[in-house]
Design a protein around this motif. Structure first.
Motif, PDB file in Angstrom:
ATOM      1  N   LYS A   1       6.156  14.115  33.435  1.00 14.92           N
ATOM      2  CA  LYS A   1       5.229  15.178  34.014  1.00 14.92           C
ATOM      3  C   LYS A   1       4.211  15.694  33.134  1.00 14.92           C
ATOM      4  CE  LYS A   1       4.930  19.287  37.019  1.00 14.92           C
ATOM      5  NZ  LYS A   1       3.621  19.911  36.250  1.00 14.92           N
ATOM      6  N   VAL A   2       3.081  15.456  33.223  1.00 15.65           N
ATOM      7  CA  VAL A   2       2.042  15.874  32.119  1.00 15.65           C
ATOM      8  C   VAL A   2       0.991  16.950  32.958  1.00 15.65           C
ATOM      9  CG1 VAL A   2       0.060  15.017  30.700  1.00 15.65           C
ATOM     10  CG2 VAL A   2       2.332  13.773  30.941  1.00 15.65           C
ATOM     11  N   ASP A   3       0.801  17.891  32.387  1.00 13.66           N
ATOM     12  CA  ASP A   3      -0.114  18.858  32.902  1.00 13.66           C
ATOM     13  C   ASP A   3      -1.575  18.665  32.504  1.00 13.66           C
ATOM     14  OD1 ASP A   3       1.915  20.617  34.067  1.00 13.66           O
ATOM     15  OD2 ASP A   3       2.363  21.069  32.119  1.00 13.66           O
ATOM     16  N   LEU A   4      -1.795  18.308  31.360  1.00 11.06           N
ATOM     17  CA  LEU A   4      -3.315  18.014  30.790  1.00 11.06           C
ATOM     18  C   LEU A   4      -3.600  16.993  29.940  1.00 11.06           C
ATOM     19  CD1 LEU A   4      -6.038  19.502  30.069  1.00 11.06           C
ATOM     20  CD2 LEU A   4      -4.855  20.843  28.519  1.00 11.06           C
ATOM     21  N   ILE A   5      -4.465  16.159  30.297  1.00  5.37           N
ATOM     22  CA  ILE A   5      -4.832  15.222  29.407  1.00  5.37           C
ATOM     23  C   ILE A   5      -6.112  15.046  28.740  1.00  5.37           C
ATOM     24  CG2 ILE A   5      -5.107  12.547  29.418  1.00  5.37           C
ATOM     25  CD1 ILE A   5      -3.497  12.201  31.810  1.00  5.37           C
ATOM     26  N   PHE A   6      -5.955  15.088  27.130  1.00  6.91           N
ATOM     27  CA  PHE A   6      -7.099  15.008  26.479  1.00  6.91           C
ATOM     28  C   PHE A   6      -7.488  13.303  26.194  1.00  6.91           C
ATOM     29  CE2 PHE A   6      -4.805  18.628  25.130  1.00  6.91           C
ATOM     30  CZ  PHE A   6      -5.867  19.834  25.123  1.00  6.91           C
TER      31      PHE A   6
ATOM     32  N   TYR B   1     -18.177  14.606  35.474  1.00 11.57           N
ATOM     33  CA  TYR B   1     -18.145  15.662  36.535  1.00 11.57           C
ATOM     34  C   TYR B   1     -17.907  14.818  37.867  1.00 11.57           C
ATOM     35  CZ  TYR B   1     -19.666  18.985  33.132  1.00 11.57           C
ATOM     36  OH  TYR B   1     -19.627  19.828  32.162  1.00 11.57           O
ATOM     37  N   ASP B   2     -18.364  13.686  37.980  1.00  9.52           N
ATOM     38  CA  ASP B   2     -18.175  12.780  39.400  1.00  9.52           C
ATOM     39  C   ASP B   2     -16.960  12.554  39.418  1.00  9.52           C
ATOM     40  OD1 ASP B   2     -20.813  12.630  39.873  1.00  9.52           O
ATOM     41  OD2 ASP B   2     -21.072  10.763  39.042  1.00  9.52           O
ATOM     42  N   LEU B   3     -16.002  12.523  38.383  1.00  9.61           N
ATOM     43  CA  LEU B   3     -14.374  12.101  38.472  1.00  9.61           C
ATOM     44  C   LEU B   3     -13.657  13.434  38.351  1.00  9.61           C
ATOM     45  CD1 LEU B   3     -14.653   9.090  35.773  1.00  9.61           C
ATOM     46  CD2 LEU B   3     -13.876   8.933  38.243  1.00  9.61           C
ATOM     47  N   LYS B   4     -14.315  14.455  38.536  1.00  7.11           N
ATOM     48  CA  LYS B   4     -13.720  15.917  38.791  1.00  7.11           C
ATOM     49  C   LYS B   4     -12.835  16.205  37.329  1.00  7.11           C
ATOM     50  CE  LYS B   4     -14.143  16.157  43.798  1.00  7.11           C
ATOM     51  NZ  LYS B   4     -14.823  15.104  43.737  1.00  7.11           N
ATOM     52  N   VAL B   5     -13.333  15.883  36.278  1.00  5.08           N
ATOM     53  CA  VAL B   5     -12.680  16.283  34.969  1.00  5.08           C
ATOM     54  C   VAL B   5     -12.734  17.754  34.775  1.00  5.08           C
ATOM     55  CG1 VAL B   5     -12.721  14.050  34.085  1.00  5.08           C
ATOM     56  CG2 VAL B   5     -14.465  15.859  33.441  1.00  5.08           C
ATOM     57  N   ALA B   6     -11.631  18.361  34.047  1.00 10.11           N
ATOM     58  CA  ALA B   6     -11.766  19.904  33.991  1.00 10.11           C
ATOM     59  C   ALA B   6     -13.075  20.213  33.208  1.00 10.11           C
ATOM     60  CB  ALA B   6     -10.544  20.361  33.431  1.00 10.11           C
TER      61      ALA B   6
ATOM     62  N   PHE C   1     -13.160  23.976  21.960  1.00  5.09           N
ATOM     63  CA  PHE C   1     -11.863  23.324  22.667  1.00  5.09           C
ATOM     64  C   PHE C   1     -11.069  24.187  23.356  1.00  5.09           C
ATOM     65  CE2 PHE C   1      -7.060  22.872  21.632  1.00  5.09           C
ATOM     66  CZ  PHE C   1      -6.945  21.556  22.369  1.00  5.09           C
ATOM     67  N   VAL C   2     -11.058  25.497  22.752  1.00  6.74           N
ATOM     68  CA  VAL C   2     -10.051  26.814  23.620  1.00  6.74           C
ATOM     69  C   VAL C   2     -10.856  26.814  25.069  1.00  6.74           C
ATOM     70  CG1 VAL C   2      -9.685  28.855  23.623  1.00  6.74           C
ATOM     71  CG2 VAL C   2      -9.167  27.559  21.613  1.00  6.74           C
ATOM     72  N   GLN C   3     -12.318  26.811  25.013  1.00  2.00           N
ATOM     73  CA  GLN C   3     -12.859  27.069  26.420  1.00  2.00           C
ATOM     74  C   GLN C   3     -12.421  25.865  27.530  1.00  2.00           C
ATOM     75  OE1 GLN C   3     -17.088  27.215  25.225  1.00  2.00           O
ATOM     76  NE2 GLN C   3     -16.992  29.423  24.446  1.00  2.00           N
ATOM     77  N   ALA C   4     -12.596  24.679  26.875  1.00  2.00           N
ATOM     78  CA  ALA C   4     -12.238  23.652  27.569  1.00  2.00           C
ATOM     79  C   ALA C   4     -10.830  23.485  28.109  1.00  2.00           C
ATOM     80  CB  ALA C   4     -12.525  22.090  26.821  1.00  2.00           C
ATOM     81  N   VAL C   5      -9.764  24.058  27.346  1.00  2.00           N
ATOM     82  CA  VAL C   5      -8.247  24.327  27.773  1.00  2.00           C
ATOM     83  C   VAL C   5      -8.509  25.405  28.735  1.00  2.00           C
ATOM     84  CG1 VAL C   5      -6.033  25.121  27.154  1.00  2.00           C
ATOM     85  CG2 VAL C   5      -7.413  23.447  25.586  1.00  2.00           C
ATOM     86  N   ASP C   6      -8.872  26.587  28.503  1.00  2.00           N
ATOM     87  CA  ASP C   6      -9.038  27.509  29.544  1.00  2.00           C
ATOM     88  C   ASP C   6      -9.497  27.253  30.955  1.00  2.00           C
ATOM     89  OD1 ASP C   6      -8.090  29.365  27.712  1.00  2.00           O
ATOM     90  OD2 ASP C   6     -10.012  30.234  27.282  1.00  2.00           O
ATOM     91  N   ARG C   7     -10.647  26.394  31.095  1.00  2.00           N
ATOM     92  CA  ARG C   7     -10.968  25.809  32.278  1.00  2.00           C
ATOM     93  C   ARG C   7      -9.821  24.736  32.769  1.00  2.00           C
ATOM     94  NH1 ARG C   7     -17.213  24.018  30.641  1.00  2.00           N
ATOM     95  NH2 ARG C   7     -18.003  26.109  30.201  1.00  2.00           N
ATOM     96  N   ALA C   8      -9.211  24.078  32.001  1.00  2.00           N
ATOM     97  CA  ALA C   8      -8.284  23.076  32.584  1.00  2.00           C
ATOM     98  C   ALA C   8      -7.280  23.923  33.519  1.00  2.00           C
ATOM     99  CB  ALA C   8      -7.642  22.294  31.841  1.00  2.00           C
TER     100      ALA C   8
ATOM    101  N   GLU D   1      -7.014  27.024  34.482  1.00  2.00           N
ATOM    102  CA  GLU D   1      -7.608  27.854  35.649  1.00  2.00           C
ATOM    103  C   GLU D   1      -7.142  26.764  36.953  1.00  2.00           C
ATOM    104  OE1 GLU D   1     -11.560  28.501  35.432  1.00  2.00           O
ATOM    105  OE2 GLU D   1     -11.252  30.302  33.793  1.00  2.00           O
ATOM    106  N   HIS D   2      -7.258  25.465  36.891  1.00  2.00           N
ATOM    107  CA  HIS D   2      -6.861  24.441  37.951  1.00  2.00           C
ATOM    108  C   HIS D   2      -5.662  24.023  38.044  1.00  2.00           C
ATOM    109  CE1 HIS D   2     -11.274  24.160  37.154  1.00  2.00           C
ATOM    110  NE2 HIS D   2     -11.408  24.307  38.446  1.00  2.00           N
TER     111      HIS D   2
END
Length: 229
Positions: free
Chosen positions: A48-53, A90-95, A107-114, A116-117
């Motif tokens: 189970k993976v929550d987030l992928i870089f 964005y078409d692929l709905k990435v965070a 980087f932290v801003q991107a993590v925060d956005r991810a 949230e979802h």
């Protein structure tokens, strides 16, 4: 809450930088790193993976193809040196979409956005009235009710309490994860304030004792929503 993540990146230097950023955020739990998308897909079948870089340029099996041909349920943050892939991301709905080279703050801003979802995990435990912060060579307990405000000082954060001042290398993002915003709220890129300690609010400034703390446009809406709730 621990967030399980993986990195898919075939450039060694970029991989090391990404690992360094991930390890700075204590709430991220790095499960594995991969230099190709195929091995990552196999891993996702049983973990189970929550987030992928995810790097876009991965040879024959690109990051875009990885998302187009597989049912990835994790949040995804694209990383690439090529801006022209942004719209496809964005078409692929990435965070979020990180353009190399990117800063730790971005980087932290991107993590925060991810985050949230991500679905909220149930937590039956009663909220704690304290946190532990890393300072020098120890973890120091800080009672939330004693915090007056937190100030950013280059690489450090200074926590002002009723009894003392504590210097820590923990980021604002980490502190925001530990402290409920109804108790201590971010109001500026360099400040968090304890709502119970506010004496008055004047234009774009918060008065706490003899200190005036600025409110930035980025955080103003959320701040006023909290104090008017």
């Amino acid at each position: 809450m621990k967030i399980n993540c993986i990195i898919i990146e075939d450039e060694p230097l970029a991989l090391e930088r990404m690992k360094e950023f991930v390890l700075k955020l204590s709430f991220l739990n790095l499960l594995a790193v991969f230099d190709n998308a195929v091995d990552a897909l196999v891993f996702l079948k049983t973990n189970k993976v929550d987030l992928i870089f995810l790097d876009i340029n991965l040879g024959d099996f690109s990051g875009i193809r990885f998302l187009e041909t597989s049912a990835v349920k994790s949040q995804v943050i694209f990383t690439t040196a090529y801006q022209e892939y942004a719209l496809k991301g964005y078409d692929l709905k990435v965070a979020d979409y990180l353009l190399k080279p990117f800063t730790f703050e971005r980087f932290v801003q991107a993590v925060d956005r991810a985050i949230e979802h991500l679905p909220k995990k149930p937590n039956a435990a009663a909220p704690r009235n304290f946190i532990f912060v890393k300072t020098e060579n120890r973890l120091e307990k800080v009672l939330l009710k004693e915090i007056i405000y937190i100030e950013g000082m280059r690489d450090y954060r200074r926590i002002h309490t009723a009894a003392k001042r504590i210097m820590t290398l923990q980021t604002f993002a980490e502190l925001e994860r530990q402290i409920p915003p109804k108790i201590v709220c971010r109001v500026h890129k360099s400040y968090m304030v304890a709502l119970a300690q506010i004496d008055s609010i004047e234009k774009n400034g918060i008065k706490i004792k003899d200190k005036t703390i600025p409110i930035s446009e980025t955080y103003k809406k959320n701040f006023f929503a909290l104090i008017n709730h």
